[in-house]
Design an enzyme around this catalytic site. Structure first.
Site, PDB file in Angstrom:
ATOM      1  N   TRP A 156     -33.106  -7.250  45.684  1.00 45.38           N
ATOM      2  CA  TRP A 156     -33.177  -8.177  46.815  1.00 45.38           C
ATOM      3  C   TRP A 156     -32.158  -9.303  46.734  1.00 45.38           C
ATOM      4  CZ3 TRP A 156     -33.826 -12.514  44.125  1.00 45.38           C
ATOM      5  CH2 TRP A 156     -34.463 -12.412  42.881  1.00 45.38           C
ATOM      6  N   ASN A 157     -31.483  -9.476  45.598  1.00 48.17           N
ATOM      7  CA  ASN A 157     -30.651 -10.690  45.486  1.00 48.17           C
ATOM      8  C   ASN A 157     -29.351 -10.601  46.283  1.00 48.17           C
ATOM      9  OD1 ASN A 157     -29.677  -8.860  43.638  1.00 48.17           O
ATOM     10  ND2 ASN A 157     -29.343 -10.347  42.008  1.00 48.17           N
ATOM     11  N   LYS A 180     -32.926   3.232  49.181  1.00 48.01           N
ATOM     12  CA  LYS A 180     -34.218   2.549  49.184  1.00 48.01           C
ATOM     13  C   LYS A 180     -33.945   1.078  48.832  1.00 48.01           C
ATOM     14  CE  LYS A 180     -37.999   0.978  46.934  1.00 48.01           C
ATOM     15  NZ  LYS A 180     -37.774  -0.356  47.508  1.00 48.01           N
ATOM     16  N   PRO A 181     -33.962   0.214  49.860  1.00 43.49           N
ATOM     17  CA  PRO A 181     -33.708  -1.207  49.579  1.00 43.49           C
ATOM     18  C   PRO A 181     -34.932  -1.861  48.953  1.00 43.49           C
ATOM     19  CG  PRO A 181     -34.208  -0.898  51.910  1.00 43.49           C
ATOM     20  CD  PRO A 181     -34.253   0.476  51.281  1.00 43.49           C
ATOM     21  N   ALA A 182     -34.748  -3.048  48.409  1.00 45.26           N
ATOM     22  CA  ALA A 182     -35.886  -3.806  47.880  1.00 45.26           C
ATOM     23  C   ALA A 182     -36.847  -4.121  49.016  1.00 45.26           C
ATOM     24  CB  ALA A 182     -35.390  -5.103  47.246  1.00 45.26           C
ATOM     25  N   GLY A 233     -30.891  -3.183  39.411  1.00 41.59           N
ATOM     26  CA  GLY A 233     -32.171  -3.872  39.270  1.00 41.59           C
ATOM     27  C   GLY A 233     -32.397  -4.235  37.816  1.00 41.59           C
ATOM     28  N   SER A 234     -33.640  -4.371  37.459  1.00 45.81           N
ATOM     29  CA  SER A 234     -33.976  -4.857  36.121  1.00 45.81           C
ATOM     30  C   SER A 234     -33.823  -3.751  35.074  1.00 45.81           C
ATOM     31  CB  SER A 234     -35.415  -5.376  36.126  1.00 45.81           C
ATOM     32  OG  SER A 234     -36.289  -4.342  36.514  1.00 45.81           O
ATOM     33  N   GLU A 255     -26.791  -0.523  37.155  1.00 46.49           N
ATOM     34  CA  GLU A 255     -26.334  -1.925  37.068  1.00 46.49           C
ATOM     35  C   GLU A 255     -27.575  -2.754  36.800  1.00 46.49           C
ATOM     36  OE1 GLU A 255     -23.350  -2.945  37.026  1.00 46.49           O
ATOM     37  OE2 GLU A 255     -22.231  -1.241  37.815  1.00 46.49           O
ATOM     38  N   LEU A 256     -27.724  -3.218  35.565  1.00 46.32           N
ATOM     39  CA  LEU A 256     -29.014  -3.788  35.152  1.00 46.32           C
ATOM     40  C   LEU A 256     -28.885  -5.287  34.865  1.00 46.32           C
ATOM     41  CD1 LEU A 256     -30.061  -0.743  32.956  1.00 46.32           C
ATOM     42  CD2 LEU A 256     -30.516  -1.137  35.373  1.00 46.32           C
ATOM     43  N   CYS A 289     -27.215 -11.460  38.658  1.00 43.34           N
ATOM     44  CA  CYS A 289     -27.130 -10.792  37.354  1.00 43.34           C
ATOM     45  C   CYS A 289     -25.957 -11.293  36.513  1.00 43.34           C
ATOM     46  CB  CYS A 289     -27.030  -9.286  37.545  1.00 43.34           C
ATOM     47  SG  CYS A 289     -25.674  -8.843  38.620  1.00 43.34           S
ATOM     48  N   GLU A 386     -33.144 -13.556  30.957  1.00 45.62           N
ATOM     49  CA  GLU A 386     -32.490 -13.995  32.181  1.00 45.62           C
ATOM     50  C   GLU A 386     -33.398 -14.992  32.909  1.00 45.62           C
ATOM     51  OE1 GLU A 386     -32.069 -10.306  34.307  1.00 45.62           O
ATOM     52  OE2 GLU A 386     -30.179 -10.920  35.150  1.00 45.62           O
TER      53      GLU A 386
HETATM   54  P1  NAP Z   1     -36.435  -4.571  40.084  1.00 47.85           P
HETATM   55  O1  NAP Z   1     -37.823  -5.038  40.020  1.00 47.85           O
HETATM   56  O2  NAP Z   1     -35.936  -3.667  39.032  1.00 47.85           O
HETATM   57  O3  NAP Z   1     -36.255  -3.945  41.547  1.00 47.85           O
HETATM   58  C1  NAP Z   1     -35.039  -3.368  41.973  1.00 47.85           C
HETATM   59  C2  NAP Z   1     -35.341  -2.181  42.854  1.00 47.85           C
HETATM   60  O4  NAP Z   1     -36.109  -1.247  42.107  1.00 47.85           O
HETATM   61  C3  NAP Z   1     -36.128  -2.513  44.116  1.00 47.85           C
HETATM   62  O5  NAP Z   1     -35.699  -1.672  45.163  1.00 47.85           O
HETATM   63  C4  NAP Z   1     -37.536  -2.153  43.707  1.00 47.85           C
HETATM   64  O6  NAP Z   1     -38.367  -1.777  44.798  1.00 47.85           O
HETATM   65  C5  NAP Z   1     -37.286  -0.943  42.836  1.00 47.85           C
HETATM   66  N1  NAP Z   1     -38.394  -0.669  41.923  1.00 47.85           N
HETATM   67  C6  NAP Z   1     -39.344  -1.514  41.487  1.00 47.85           C
HETATM   68  N2  NAP Z   1     -40.225  -0.865  40.695  1.00 47.85           N
HETATM   69  C7  NAP Z   1     -39.813   0.417  40.646  1.00 47.85           C
HETATM   70  C8  NAP Z   1     -40.296   1.571  39.997  1.00 47.85           C
HETATM   71  N3  NAP Z   1     -41.385   1.533  39.223  1.00 47.85           N
HETATM   72  N4  NAP Z   1     -39.622   2.723  40.159  1.00 47.85           N
HETATM   73  C9  NAP Z   1     -38.515   2.761  40.919  1.00 47.85           C
HETATM   74  N5  NAP Z   1     -38.003   1.699  41.575  1.00 47.85           N
HETATM   75  C10 NAP Z   1     -38.630   0.531  41.424  1.00 47.85           C
HETATM   76  O7  NAP Z   1     -35.414  -5.766  40.040  1.00 47.85           O
HETATM   77  P2  NAP Z   1     -35.423  -7.075  40.878  1.00 47.85           P
HETATM   78  O8  NAP Z   1     -36.353  -8.034  40.243  1.00 47.85           O
HETATM   79  O9  NAP Z   1     -35.608  -6.752  42.315  1.00 47.85           O
HETATM   80  O10 NAP Z   1     -33.900  -7.574  40.705  1.00 47.85           O
HETATM   81  C11 NAP Z   1     -33.523  -8.405  39.691  1.00 47.85           C
HETATM   82  C12 NAP Z   1     -32.862  -7.651  38.565  1.00 47.85           C
HETATM   83  O11 NAP Z   1     -31.732  -6.934  39.049  1.00 47.85           O
HETATM   84  C13 NAP Z   1     -32.319  -8.601  37.536  1.00 47.85           C
HETATM   85  O12 NAP Z   1     -32.614  -8.161  36.241  1.00 47.85           O
HETATM   86  C14 NAP Z   1     -30.823  -8.576  37.774  1.00 47.85           C
HETATM   87  O13 NAP Z   1     -30.056  -8.919  36.672  1.00 47.85           O
HETATM   88  C15 NAP Z   1     -30.614  -7.187  38.219  1.00 47.85           C
HETATM   89  N6  NAP Z   1     -29.384  -7.089  39.000  1.00 47.85           N
HETATM   90  C16 NAP Z   1     -28.322  -6.484  38.422  1.00 47.85           C
HETATM   91  C17 NAP Z   1     -27.122  -6.402  39.095  1.00 47.85           C
HETATM   92  C18 NAP Z   1     -25.942  -5.727  38.459  1.00 47.85           C
HETATM   93  O14 NAP Z   1     -24.994  -5.449  39.155  1.00 47.85           O
HETATM   94  N7  NAP Z   1     -25.967  -5.460  37.174  1.00 47.85           N
HETATM   95  C19 NAP Z   1     -26.995  -6.940  40.376  1.00 47.85           C
HETATM   96  C20 NAP Z   1     -28.109  -7.548  40.944  1.00 47.85           C
HETATM   97  C21 NAP Z   1     -29.314  -7.619  40.236  1.00 47.85           C
HETATM   98  P3  NAP Z   1     -39.458  -2.785  45.429  1.00 47.85           P
HETATM   99  O15 NAP Z   1     -38.680  -3.941  45.926  1.00 47.85           O
HETATM  100  O16 NAP Z   1     -40.053  -1.963  46.525  1.00 47.85           O
HETATM  101  O17 NAP Z   1     -40.420  -3.141  44.355  1.00 47.85           O
END
Ligand code: NAP
Length: 485
Positions: A156-157, A180-182, A233-234, A255-256, A289, A386
């Protein structure tokens, strides 16, 4: 809302060129983090509708891969133009669902669109190679072919850029995409789909599905027709997707998370280092991130750095991102505020000094007032986790080798920043930092032309640049025998 905002605001998923709902009409609400108001609803798609999206993408793939590369580029460029023409509507929508300051949202629209233009051009350069043969009657070489249907899961960021960085590369390579967006920021993705439709990407090449994350990811991971999965994502969810994708041996791009060190050496320009640190920490309200998570400042500059940083930080305007004056908006959830507060409280109880305005002055429950924790130590949680909030943390260092060791002492390896004017130091830090990206005397490190990505548990693969296309291409080797000599 203006006409163009209304036109782009879609409360349906986009599958096979059609706007669809869940069969049972199940929906989930999306709210504005600035004030908690419901913005709209998105379908909670059930497994058979998700299967339908993969069917549509699979059928589209066979057509799209055969579409001339110039036609593919033209459609991508039309998509890019649509984003530019609707820049303000996209930015306003993004701020409403994500909360980021409107000036940053406009910047993200430009940034997101830039990937589409760049990959539209790069698609024409997915060249194979000629391999000199050992026998005169043989001809050897490679061709680059699209990998197939690509699943894309984004956070979502950066509600637009995290999608275009993946989808534009995949589409340019000849792949079809299921995004699949956030769940917090689906409307930017659906607006992107509306613009894709207008650009002629309306044949199942680009699909956006919404709903329960585990259900969607199961559909994508289990289906052998989905040949690649690209996730931002995370790190914990990334690890899980790697496990889930193993069953069908998918190509995985990840990309975590990050834990970026920001190092200010004794010979740095203090003003420019403070400017850069403020931007590297507080952009996207700290929810980035590549945000500077640990500031390491040489002891000779330490007190002056802390003073100037706090002065700049306390002058920042915190408020609803829709207000042009806001520099820091709300966080995405109240639990993000609670996490930042817990990190700050724990560090304070372990001896950190706390600078910033009182949290009681925050304009609402999802705001965290910008804060600096000084004199942090490695045993504090902020050192290894983080913050993902406008919460900065700084400590002093005396020795280059020590600070490199501390900077590298993390499971992450996404971005690192160094401020120094010594050529020898620049070379040393560039080599020694175990990070996928190192910014020297700048924090402005991203763009469509650069290979963005992390080492260690910050990810796999690269996005942007030629490397970003390779994530979606298979190298096919050919060996022709009996070639007339
Ligand atoms: P997240 O909880 O991992 O969510 C990211 C995506 O994964 C969302 O679409 C989410 O869907 C989905 N998701 C959640 N639980 C899941 C599951 N059990 N199985 C499959 N997909 C699932 O991360 P976030 O909190 O939204 O984003 C923050 C993280 O992203 C931070 O750690 C940040 O560092 C990282 N990030 C990394 C980069 C990079 O380029 N390295 C860039 C931006 C962000 P829902 O929204 O429907 O739950």
């Amino acid at each position: 809302m203006t006409d163009s905002q209304t036109e782009l605001f879609r409360e349906h998923a986009y599958v096979g060129g059609r706007w669809i709902d869940a069969a049972d009409q199940a929906r989930r609400a999306v709210d504005n983090p600035a004030n908690g108001e419901t913005i709209g609803h998105i379908p909670d798609l059930e497994p058979n509708r998700l299967q339908g999206a993969i069917d549509a993408a699979d059928a589209a793939f066979t057509r799209w891969r055969e579409t001339p590369v110039t036609t593919r580029a033209d459609k991508l460029l039309a998509w890019y133009d649509g984003m530019q023409q609707n820049r303000e509507a996209l930015a306003q929508l993004m701020t409403r669902e994500q909360g980021k300051p409107i000036a940053e949202a406009r910047g993200e629209v430009d940034y997101a669109a830039s990937f589409i233009r760049w990959f539209a051009e790069e698609g024409r350069r997915s060249n194979g190679v000629n391999i000199p043969a050992e026998n005169a009657d043989m001809a050897l070489g490679t061709v680059e072919e699209p990998v197939g249907v690509v699943g894309v899961i984004t956070p979502w960021n950066f509600p637009l850029a995290m999608i275009t960085r993946k989808a534009a590369a995949a589409l340019a390579a000849g792949c079809s995409v299921v995004v699949k967006p956030a769940s917090e920021t689906p409307f930017s993705a659906l607006a992107l789909a509306a613009l894709a439709e207008q650009a002629g990407l309306d044949d199942g090449q680009f699909n956006v599905v919404t709903g329960d994350a585990e259900r969607v990811s199961k559909a994508l991971c289990d289906d052998p027709r989905v040949r690649a999965l690209s996730f931002t994502g995370s790190t914990p969810i990334g690890r899980q997707l790697l496990r889930d994708g193993a069953a069908t041996v998918k190509r995985m791009s990840m990309e975590l998370g990050g834990n970026a060190p920001f190092i200010v050496c004794e010979d740095a320009d203090l003003d420019s280092a403070v400017d850069s640190a403020i931007a590297a920490k507080f952009q996207t309200s700290g929810q980035d991130c590549v945000a500077a998570n640990r500031l390491f400042v040489h002891r000779d500059l330490y007190d002056a750095f802390v003073d100037r940083f706090v002065e700049r930080m306390n002058a920042m305007t915190v408020g609803n991102g829709a207000d042009e004056a806001s520099e820091i908006g709300p966080l995405i959830h109240e639990r993000a505020v609670e996490k930042a507060q817990a990190l700050a409280d724990e560090a304070e109880s372990q001896g950190a000094r706390v600078f910033g305005r009182a949290q009681a002055k925050a304009p609402g429950p999802r705001y965290f007032m910008p804060t600096l924790l000084a004199d942090i130590t490695p045993d504090m949680r902020i050192f290894s986790e983080e913050a993902f909030a406008p919460l900065a943390a700084v400590c002093a260092f005396d020795d280059d080798d020590d600070v490199i060791a501390q900077a590298n002492d993390t499971e992450y390896g996404l971005a690192a920043y160094v401020h120094t004017h010594s050529d020898a130091r620049i070379r040393k830090f560039m080599r020694a930092l175990d990070y996928g990206m190192v910014g020297v005397n700048t924090m402005d490190i991203t763009g469509p032309h650069v290979p963005f990505g992390g080492m260690k548990q910050s990810g796999l693969g690269r996005e942007g640049a030629h490397a970003g296309m390779q994530e979606y291409l298979e190298t096919k080797y050919y060996c022709l025998g009996g070639v007339p000599v």
